[in-house]
Each structure stands twice: as C-alpha cells, then as structure tokens.
Motif scaffolding. Structure first.
Motif, PDB file in Angstrom:
ATOM      1  N   ASP A  38      16.466  31.644  30.992  1.00  0.00           N
ATOM      2  CA  ASP A  38      17.620  31.038  31.250  1.00  0.00           C
ATOM      3  C   ASP A  38      18.012  32.108  32.824  1.00  0.00           C
ATOM      4  N   ASN A  39      19.302  31.954  32.976  1.00  0.00           N
ATOM      5  CA  ASN A  39      19.772  32.617  34.171  1.00  0.00           C
ATOM      6  C   ASN A  39      19.659  34.230  34.116  1.00  0.00           C
ATOM      7  N   ASN A  40      19.433  34.665  33.083  1.00  0.00           N
ATOM      8  CA  ASN A  40      19.166  36.051  33.063  1.00  0.00           C
ATOM      9  C   ASN A  40      17.969  36.509  32.849  1.00  0.00           C
ATOM     10  N   GLY A  41      16.918  35.469  33.090  1.00  0.00           N
ATOM     11  CA  GLY A  41      15.440  35.812  33.006  1.00  0.00           C
ATOM     12  C   GLY A  41      15.063  35.631  31.507  1.00  0.00           C
ATOM     13  N   LYS A  42      15.831  35.765  30.236  1.00  0.00           N
ATOM     14  CA  LYS A  42      15.207  35.535  28.858  1.00  0.00           C
ATOM     15  C   LYS A  42      14.683  34.315  28.669  1.00  0.00           C
ATOM     16  N   PRO A  43      13.675  34.503  28.085  1.00  0.00           N
ATOM     17  CA  PRO A  43      12.803  33.198  27.578  1.00  0.00           C
ATOM     18  C   PRO A  43      13.713  32.342  26.562  1.00  0.00           C
ATOM     19  N   ILE A  44      13.430  30.957  26.729  1.00  0.00           N
ATOM     20  CA  ILE A  44      14.203  30.038  25.961  1.00  0.00           C
ATOM     21  C   ILE A  44      13.266  29.003  25.657  1.00  0.00           C
ATOM     22  N   GLY A  45      12.150  29.014  25.946  1.00  0.00           N
ATOM     23  CA  GLY A  45      11.158  27.792  25.546  1.00  0.00           C
ATOM     24  C   GLY A  45       9.821  27.925  26.162  1.00  0.00           C
ATOM     25  N   SER A  46       8.908  27.610  25.534  1.00  0.00           N
ATOM     26  CA  SER A  46       7.490  27.693  25.919  1.00  0.00           C
ATOM     27  C   SER A  46       6.689  26.337  25.100  1.00  0.00           C
ATOM     28  N   GLY A  47       5.596  26.311  25.842  1.00  0.00           N
ATOM     29  CA  GLY A  47       4.468  25.521  25.183  1.00  0.00           C
ATOM     30  C   GLY A  47       3.081  25.251  26.006  1.00  0.00           C
ATOM     31  N   ALA A  48       2.140  24.687  25.442  1.00  0.00           N
ATOM     32  CA  ALA A  48       0.999  24.323  26.106  1.00  0.00           C
ATOM     33  C   ALA A  48       0.333  23.019  25.583  1.00  0.00           C
ATOM     34  N   ALA A  49      -0.590  22.781  26.509  1.00  0.00           N
ATOM     35  CA  ALA A  49      -1.309  21.467  26.206  1.00  0.00           C
ATOM     36  C   ALA A  49      -2.849  21.604  26.875  1.00  0.00           C
ATOM     37  N   TRP A  50      -3.636  20.865  26.375  1.00  0.00           N
ATOM     38  CA  TRP A  50      -5.100  20.675  26.717  1.00  0.00           C
ATOM     39  C   TRP A  50      -5.447  19.241  26.632  1.00  0.00           C
ATOM     40  N   VAL A  51      -6.456  18.856  27.396  1.00  0.00           N
ATOM     41  CA  VAL A  51      -7.082  17.762  27.215  1.00  0.00           C
ATOM     42  C   VAL A  51      -8.566  17.551  27.976  1.00  0.00           C
ATOM     43  N   GLU A  52      -9.283  16.716  27.485  1.00  0.00           N
ATOM     44  CA  GLU A  52     -10.842  16.604  27.686  1.00  0.00           C
ATOM     45  C   GLU A  52     -10.744  15.762  29.250  1.00  0.00           C
ATOM     46  N   ASN A  53     -11.592  16.105  29.926  1.00  0.00           N
ATOM     47  CA  ASN A  53     -11.645  15.530  31.434  1.00  0.00           C
ATOM     48  C   ASN A  53     -12.600  14.143  31.125  1.00  0.00           C
ATOM     49  N   LYS A  54     -12.145  13.189  30.598  1.00  0.00           N
ATOM     50  CA  LYS A  54     -12.790  11.964  30.286  1.00  0.00           C
ATOM     51  C   LYS A  54     -11.795  10.859  29.874  1.00  0.00           C
ATOM     52  N   LYS A  55     -12.329   9.793  29.983  1.00  0.00           N
ATOM     53  CA  LYS A  55     -11.574   8.598  29.540  1.00  0.00           C
ATOM     54  C   LYS A  55     -11.281   8.384  28.060  1.00  0.00           C
ATOM     55  N   GLY A  56     -10.010   7.782  27.976  1.00  0.00           N
ATOM     56  CA  GLY A  56      -9.905   7.376  26.499  1.00  0.00           C
ATOM     57  C   GLY A  56      -9.708   8.519  25.472  1.00  0.00           C
ATOM     58  N   VAL A  57      -8.925   9.625  26.232  1.00  0.00           N
ATOM     59  CA  VAL A  57      -8.522  10.765  25.336  1.00  0.00           C
ATOM     60  C   VAL A  57      -7.074  10.847  25.362  1.00  0.00           C
ATOM     61  N   LYS A  58      -6.516  11.914  24.590  1.00  0.00           N
ATOM     62  CA  LYS A  58      -5.114  12.181  24.391  1.00  0.00           C
ATOM     63  C   LYS A  58      -4.893  13.497  24.561  1.00  0.00           C
ATOM     64  N   VAL A  59      -3.842  13.785  25.205  1.00  0.00           N
ATOM     65  CA  VAL A  59      -3.349  15.403  25.605  1.00  0.00           C
ATOM     66  C   VAL A  59      -2.947  15.894  24.274  1.00  0.00           C
ATOM     67  N   VAL A  60      -3.542  17.114  23.891  1.00  0.00           N
ATOM     68  CA  VAL A  60      -3.283  17.898  22.670  1.00  0.00           C
ATOM     69  C   VAL A  60      -2.131  18.758  23.170  1.00  0.00           C
ATOM     70  N   GLU A  61      -1.074  18.884  22.509  1.00  0.00           N
ATOM     71  CA  GLU A  61       0.207  19.725  22.694  1.00  0.00           C
ATOM     72  C   GLU A  61       0.394  20.809  21.853  1.00  0.00           C
ATOM     73  N   GLY A  62       0.682  21.933  22.137  1.00  0.00           N
ATOM     74  CA  GLY A  62       0.913  22.886  21.074  1.00  0.00           C
ATOM     75  C   GLY A  62       1.370  24.147  21.439  1.00  0.00           C
ATOM     76  N   SER A  63       1.427  25.249  20.783  1.00  0.00           N
ATOM     77  CA  SER A  63       2.145  26.436  21.371  1.00  0.00           C
ATOM     78  C   SER A  63       1.195  27.250  22.202  1.00  0.00           C
ATOM     79  N   LEU A  64       1.713  28.348  22.771  1.00  0.00           N
ATOM     80  CA  LEU A  64       0.875  29.203  23.609  1.00  0.00           C
ATOM     81  C   LEU A  64      -0.011  30.152  23.067  1.00  0.00           C
ATOM     82  N   VAL A  65       0.192  30.295  21.543  1.00  0.00           N
ATOM     83  CA  VAL A  65      -0.792  31.096  20.656  1.00  0.00           C
ATOM     84  C   VAL A  65      -1.888  30.012  20.498  1.00  0.00           C
TER      85      VAL A  65
END
Length: 265
Positions: free
Chosen positions: A221-248
């Motif tokens: 936020d405007n005070n530098g306080k964390p308000i949200g986070s996330g992560a994703a990963w995907v295989e580098n090939k055709k016909g895949v889906k992006v996996v979304e998850g947490s930073l952990v």
C-alpha cells in the motif's frame, strides 16, 4: 536446481557512473521488495538494466545457458502499444571498456559475432525459428511504460519460449497480473524467472530453452505495507495451463529460499 557461473566485475566507460554489470544489485536494489534479492541459491551475473542513462529493472543472468535466471521490476502501467522490433544486447558482457548502457549489435565497437555472443544470446540465435520459438520477455513490455518499456527489449531479459505458450496462456497470465496490479496495488514488485533445461537448446546448443517459467509478486500500500502476493509457474511447451499458487508453494517448487522478504507478509 538452477546453475550459472559468475563472470567479470566490470567497470563502466564513464568513471563517474557506476557500472551496470557487477557482483551485486547495489545500484538497482530499489527493484526488490525491501532490497531483498531472491534466495535462489544460484550464482550469476548481476545486471542493472540501463537505458537512456538510468536503470529500469534488474536481471540475474546465466552466461552458461545464455538466458536470464530472473528479472525483477516494479510495475508501471503501460498499454503495450508501439512495440520495438529490434533487440538490445549487454555491452559489458563483452568488454569493460564498452558502454554501460544496452545497445544494438550494430552499435557495438566490434561486430565479431563470436566475441559478442560469448556470454549472451544474439538475434541470430533466434533466426529461422519462425513462430515456433519466441524471444520471450521475463519483464513484460506491457508491464512498463515509456523508456522502461523499450528497455525490456534486451536479449538479457529474454528466453526461448514456445510461441503457442507465450502468446497463449502466459500472455493471459500477464494481462491478469496487469489488471490486478493496476487495480489493487499502490506498488507492485515482481520477479519473473526461468528454469533451464538439461538438453534443450536452439542454434547448435548456444541458447538454452528453459523447462519452466515462473513469476512472483508482492503488492504494497502507500505506506509500503504488504497487501497481497501470489505466484505462478508453467511448463514451456504447447497445451499447458499456468499453475497459480502462493509464494510458499513457488518456493517449494523451486526448492529455494524466499523470493521476497518474509514472503511479503
């Protein structure tokens, strides 16, 4: 899981300006949340990506595979229009006597391809691949504006990315993040990386085609306080889906340390 050897600590061509390539990110630490560099446990070449006499983002570069390990940036809402067609290279991966600013191959003092491409990818590495393999941005052009957007068109910010994935599910993911960053975050720190493959290369084993791409973000936020986070990963090939998850979950996937300070909590 990721490996890359360190290279030279280089000096810039102007004695009063700090070098762009060096042993750390001291000159561009602002692009990391609380100045913390991701704890991936890998060595690499630290590049403070410099264009028009200022830094725009940071890249850890793997000179063995000739691809970036990751690029770290702060989101700046752009419209993705008017994309450049020519890519820069990093002069100081060639010589400490060359400019600290990214430049086109045609601008380099020496046009010797073996010299230019010793530690980095060149345009010709992607020739004759048609649309099957793209020069895939880690720091996306559309997540930047003005000179910062142009600066993303450096080959030290690109990996060989399967075209169908890059223009498909990964593009959708980048657009989704663009909307989230713009609507929810006062400031968004992002890190986007690649995991090299064991034996998949382009141009006679010159440039590695990564197995995976991944991304992580920390909103504050405007005070530098964390308000949200996330992560994703995907295989580098055709016909895949992006996996979304947490930073952990991303840290577990990468088998690494934290991407952001205290997982952006």
């Amino acid at each position: 899981m990721l490996t890359s050897p360190p290279v030279f600590t280089l000096l810039c061509i102007l004695s009063m300006v700090q070098a762009e390539v060096g042993p750390n990110f001291k000159e561009c630490s602002e692009y990391f949340y609380k100045d913390q560099v991701p704890a991936l446990g890998v060595a690499g070449t630290h590049i403070c990506q410099r264009y028009k006499n200022r830094y725009h983002f940071a890249t850890l570069y793997d000179t063995q595979h000739r691809i970036p390990v990751y690029s770290a940036y702060i989101f700046k809402p752009g419209n993705g229009q008017g994309r450049p067609t020519t890519w820069f290279v990093e002069p100081q991966l060639v010589s400490s006597k060359w400019s600290p600013e990214m430049m086109y191959e045609s601008q380099c003092p020496d046009k010797n391809k073996a010299l230019l491409g010793k530690n980095q990818a060149l345009d010709e590495d992607y020739d004759n691949l048609h649309r099957e393999i793209h020069r895939g941005h880690l720091n996306p052009y559309s997540h930047n504006i003005g000179e910062s957007a142009i600066a993303t068109f450096t080959l030290t910010n690109a990996v060989p990315q399967v075209g169908a994935m890059n223009s498909g599910v990964w593009r959708v993911h980048e657009v989704k993040l663009h909307t989230l960053f713009q609507n929810r975050c006062s400031k968004a720190y992002a890190v986007v990386g690649a995991i090299p493959s064991a034996n998949n290369w382009i141009n006679a084993n010159r440039v590695n085609v990564p197995d995976y791409l991944w991304s992580a973000y920390c909103c504050v936020d405007n005070n530098g306080k964390p308000i949200g986070s996330g992560a994703a990963w995907v295989e580098n090939k055709k016909g895949v889906k992006v996996v979304e998850g947490s930073l952990v979950q991303l840290v577990q996937f990468l088998k690494s340390g934290d991407i952001f300070d205290k997982n952006c909590k």
